[in-house]
Design a protein around this motif. Structure first.
Motif, short mmCIF file in Angstrom:
data_model
loop_
_atom_site.label_atom_id
_atom_site.label_comp_id
_atom_site.label_asym_id
_atom_site.label_seq_id
_atom_site.Cartn_x
_atom_site.Cartn_y
_atom_site.Cartn_z
N GLN A 27 -4.61 7.61 6.42
CA GLN A 27 -5.65 7.50 6.05
C GLN A 27 -5.80 6.75 4.72
N HIS A 30 -5.14 3.08 5.38
CA HIS A 30 -6.32 2.41 5.85
C HIS A 30 -7.36 2.25 4.80
N ILE A 31 -7.37 3.26 3.69
CA ILE A 31 -8.26 3.01 2.52
C ILE A 31 -7.81 1.84 1.74
N GLU A 32 -6.35 1.74 1.72
CA GLU A 32 -5.97 0.42 0.71
C GLU A 32 -6.17 -0.60 1.63
N ASN A 33 -6.16 -0.85 2.71
CA ASN A 33 -6.56 -2.00 3.35
C ASN A 33 -7.81 -2.39 3.45
N ILE A 34 -8.61 -1.39 3.77
CA ILE A 34 -10.17 -1.54 3.16
C ILE A 34 -10.66 -2.06 2.05
N TRP A 35 -10.06 -1.62 0.86
CA TRP A 35 -10.27 -2.21 -0.31
C TRP A 35 -9.80 -3.53 -0.54
N GLU A 37 -9.88 -5.71 1.70
CA GLU A 37 -10.71 -6.48 2.67
C GLU A 37 -12.06 -6.78 1.93
N ILE A 38 -12.51 -5.70 1.06
CA ILE A 38 -13.53 -5.69 0.12
C ILE A 38 -13.39 -6.53 -0.92
N LYS A 39 -12.28 -6.65 -1.31
CA LYS A 39 -12.02 -7.61 -2.57
C LYS A 39 -12.14 -9.05 -2.18
N ARG A 41 -13.84 -10.20 0.34
CA ARG A 41 -15.01 -10.36 0.71
C ARG A 41 -15.85 -10.44 -0.74
#
Length: 85
Positions: A27, A30-35, A37-39, A41
């Protein structure tokens, strides 16, 4: 309870902790990957915002140009002696 039952319960608890630790690690990744991706974007959004500002400035410049040309044409039509080409 005898020592074998206690040992079995301890092994079960340790196994459960190991599984939870693995799940937490997955998890976290996964959270690091989402962050990340957010950066990405956010940077894309900032790029588009700057392009939008540039286009809006160009639109304003062109509107002013059109307005000044319209004023000149009207003046030329109604007062041909006052026009300065």
């Amino acid at each position: 309870m005898n020592k074998y039952e206690i040992k079995y319960m301890l092994e079960q608890a340790m196994s459960s902790v190991d599984r939870l630790t693995d799940t937490q690690g997955k998890q976290l990744l996964h959270i690091e990957n989402i962050w990340a991706e957010i950066k990405d974007r956010d940077s894309t959004i900032e790029l588009y915002k700057s392009k939008l500002i540039e286009k809006n400035e160009e639109i304003i410049r062109l509107r002013n140009l059109i307005q000044s040309q319209t004023d000149k044409n009207l003046t030329e039509h109604h007062f041909p002696t006052e026009v300065n080409n």
